[in-house]
Design an enzyme around this catalytic site. Sequence first.
Site, PDB file in Angstrom:
ATOM      1  N   ASN A   1      -2.914   2.500  -3.196  1.00 55.68           N
ATOM      2  CA  ASN A   1      -1.471   3.764  -2.995  1.00 55.68           C
ATOM      3  C   ASN A   1      -1.684   3.166  -5.091  1.00 55.68           C
ATOM      4  O   ASN A   1      -1.400   4.379  -6.240  1.00 55.68           O
ATOM      5  CB  ASN A   1      -0.566   4.180  -2.346  1.00 55.68           C
ATOM      6  CG  ASN A   1      -1.186   5.820  -1.417  1.00 55.68           C
ATOM      7  OD1 ASN A   1      -1.850   5.562  -1.654  1.00 55.68           O
ATOM      8  ND2 ASN A   1       0.583   5.917  -0.904  1.00 55.68           N
TER       9      ASN A   1
ATOM     10  N   LYS B   1      -2.243  -0.904   1.836  1.00 57.65           N
ATOM     11  CA  LYS B   1      -1.593   0.684   2.450  1.00 57.65           C
ATOM     12  C   LYS B   1      -0.938   0.126   0.607  1.00 57.65           C
ATOM     13  O   LYS B   1      -1.074   1.439  -0.312  1.00 57.65           O
ATOM     14  CB  LYS B   1      -0.858   0.951   2.857  1.00 57.65           C
ATOM     15  CG  LYS B   1       0.221   1.632   2.710  1.00 57.65           C
ATOM     16  CD  LYS B   1      -0.713   3.199   2.824  1.00 57.65           C
ATOM     17  CE  LYS B   1       0.275   4.717   2.932  1.00 57.65           C
ATOM     18  NZ  LYS B   1      -0.465   5.758   2.970  1.00 57.65           N
TER      19      LYS B   1
END
EC number: 1.1.1.22
Length: 402
Positions: free
Chosen positions: A208, A204
């Site tokens: 990003n 994650k």
Amino acid sequence: MKIAVAGSGYVGLSLGVLLSLQNEVTIVDILPSKVDKINNGLSPIQDEYIEYYLKSKQLSIKATLDSKAAYKEAELVIIATPTNYNSRINYFDTQHVETVIKEVLSVNSHATLIIKSTIPIGFITEMRQKFQTDRIIFSPEFLRESKALYDNLYPSRIIVSCEENDSPKVKADAEKFALLLKSAAKKNNVPVLIMGASEAEAVKLFANTYLALRVAYFNELDTYAESRKLNSHMIIQGISYDDRIGMHYNNPSFGYGGYCLPKDTKQLLANYNNIPQTLIEAIVSSNNVRKSYIAKQIINVLKEQESPVKVVGVYRLIMKSNSDNFRESAIKDVIDILKSKDIKIIIYEPMLNKLESEDQSVLVNDLENFKKQANIIVTNRYDNELQDVKNKVYSRDIFGRD
């Protein structure tokens, strides 16, 4: 299956709507206004698909303020509460997630807790040790604001955490949750990855941060092009037709912002701690440099104005087109820099009725009046309703998209 979802933001609500097509879902929130809207088939957030599904689809979904009742009956509990970045401690504020974990475990001895909130690397391991249970797993979300349900219906991948030594029930629930997401999706052949919690947490944050890297890269390219009076549009096109680079996520802006990228890049940098790195830190720094550069360019344009009164009009505070979110919007930092130079700011933002009391800017939500008052109109993303004052507009939006 009975599923409880803690939080009705774009992550929690989109998942709740998705899973309520085939399951009995209860959304838990602390705001009566949100609960009332959901129970009346209205979305408390701006998302075209969520709005349509709540209005038109046969869903088994309800919202409640009674968290304990919802958690007590649930077989799965999805936690999608905010984890804002705390700049004082340089870490995510996970207190809301921990509060929900504690409450669920106090009333339910069998449900598996699936954390969807973005968390630091190592958080699941820490929570399992703290609460002495393996019934806490992680499933990262890869959603765009205002398109959250669409991204759940057409996911790029599904990731759920599970450890080798987990109990058979937790392993079964992890696979069951992955299957629930996959079966609810309209996209075929969605990759499903079951991995360790720390690996899922890393996916994650690194995903990003890579997106932030692309934003920073094309922004620095644009800074160079504008400074040297080169055609940024042509340079970016020439680069992006290379399939290895791609014609996506390449539109210059005032800097990356929104809820995810600023906090996730900072959290990843904090997770590195004593591990050698230069790139991650440079991404965060690059974004700050870009916002300072944009403010400087606006000031330079103002200096060329002959009018004795210099007024900068800011067209929209939202981070992206068709969004209802101002959180961590890059333009807000640009505004702060301009105000530090005693420059008068007026803002057109129809989603606001008033500004915060300490804000010295002026809200002007009559668009025509706004256009007349401003010497220069600054916008992160260009809109056709500015076409009649195009000569006043300063934007680095080259492709007319996010």
